[in-house]
Design an enzyme around this catalytic site. Sequence first.
Site, PDB file in Angstrom:
ATOM      1  N   LYS A  80      22.677  19.230 -62.091  1.00  0.00           N
ATOM      2  CA  LYS A  80      23.660  18.236 -61.673  1.00  0.00           C
ATOM      3  C   LYS A  80      25.065  18.667 -62.077  1.00  0.00           C
ATOM      4  CE  LYS A  80      22.705  13.865 -62.457  1.00  0.00           C
ATOM      5  NZ  LYS A  80      22.197  12.601 -63.062  1.00  0.00           N
ATOM      6  N   SER A 155      21.897   8.855 -59.761  1.00  0.00           N
ATOM      7  CA  SER A 155      22.981   9.827 -59.679  1.00  0.00           C
ATOM      8  C   SER A 155      22.496  11.259 -59.466  1.00  0.00           C
ATOM      9  CB  SER A 155      23.828   9.785 -60.956  1.00  0.00           C
ATOM     10  OG  SER A 155      23.082  10.180 -62.092  1.00  0.00           O
ATOM     11  N   SER A 179      18.529   7.143 -62.748  1.00  0.00           N
ATOM     12  CA  SER A 179      19.141   8.219 -61.974  1.00  0.00           C
ATOM     13  C   SER A 179      18.225   9.368 -61.619  1.00  0.00           C
ATOM     14  CB  SER A 179      20.365   8.768 -62.713  1.00  0.00           C
ATOM     15  OG  SER A 179      21.394   7.810 -62.725  1.00  0.00           O
TER      16      SER A 179
END
Length: 479
Positions: A80, A155, A179
């Site tokens: 990420k 996310s 997430s």
Amino acid sequence: MSELHELSALTLRDALARGAVGAREATEHFLRRIDAMNPGLGSFVTVTHDDALRAADHADGMRRSGVPLGPLHGVPLAHKDLTDVAGVRTTLGTAALEHAVAEKDAPLVAVLRRSGAISLGKTQVPEFGLSCYSENLVAPPARNPLDPRLSPAGSSGGSAAAVAARLVPFAPGTDGGGSVRIPAAATGLVGLKPNRGRVPSGSGQADLGQFVVAGPLAHSAVDAGLLLDALVREPNYRPTSAASRYPGSFTEAALRAEGRFRIGVSTASPFSTAMDIALDGAATDAFHAGIQVLQRAGHDLVEADLTYDSRYHDAFQLVWTAGLAAAPIPDDREDRLTDITRVLRRRALGRSAADLVGAVEVLRQFEHDSIEQYSRYDMILTPAVAMTPRPIGWYTDGDGDTDYLRQCQYSPYTSMVNVCGLPAVTVPTLRLADGLSMSVQLIGRPGEEAQLLAVTAQIEALRQGTAGFTPLAPGGTME
């Protein structure tokens, strides 16, 4: 032989370890897929071609020299864009800060690099990882491979899209309010949030509420177990609890797929006292499908009468967003924030230390009360999300408060698990006629990720009609 991207992560890992596939061969294969498919998916913000190929050549050299190989030798993955990777810019999903090139790996990246994994780049996230969708002002939005008009959630949405499209075999995510689990549910993957503190390099000690933990996004329970085994492989750290029913690795627990459990079934959400929470038809059908497949596997499913503190919504938002007050955002760049970040940051700046302490106390009591209720069962079954994946732009076509409300209504069952620090997994149970996937969530006892992976593998086997275990007679019906 199947194309490399069609192999499970475990099968690819084994082929790389014995030299049937070279690390450079695998890396080049996945980089070609990224170059071809990412423009339409927006899953990667940065692709590190040169760094990845250098790492692959080094991995091939290690295998030829006969030195011991790491457990993920040569396996490609991605990180990420909230996580520092040495030599690569980190955007944090925000246009309000300068994008610095990281000088060293974050601990999460470092442990996977030591395991032999090869990073192919950085994936799309919402600004500062705040939201359950992956759209920002830095790069194009991440899109759902099952339908590019829709969001892969967040996310860890860019990572989920990359795994679902088989641009990488699996990927680590971080989960502070859902997430990992929410994007897994949106894209038809297994998403595991480990217990608080399970993954030393991605534990919740770094955030005020101790919510965040790193966990795997994968196509199966076995592949999720493989990545989790690598995440906990650190010096002086015991990866499994002595009290666990599953001594050994998480991969082995998923492969064995053993156990019959008493599972409490609930659609109660702690957000329901603050807003309307309702399941759409697809979420309801997926939940019922989950009940049925678990009963077929021989588990004892009973209705769980769960109640939650009405103060949860306000307390969670306050603690979740408190860190925004300390974000080093220059006054002349505040207009480069997304609407929701701007709204939540101004609110965070206006709160007192006493407000924050009070909210933390509410959440600590919530943790105690919830775990006490859950302890009557081996696991809790809930819907994963309340709706089908949302269209790109759905959250952001109103003001910041509308955005936050819609996020809570889409995913009303995940953040409570972070507050409690418990392990949880989302697993697909239903494929819709339009190709979308819907899932359920299983919440485990403290430290029992292995049980969750075993039951996930049972669900997968029954859904595929190739069970590697013998189902018992159903252990109970809904009461």
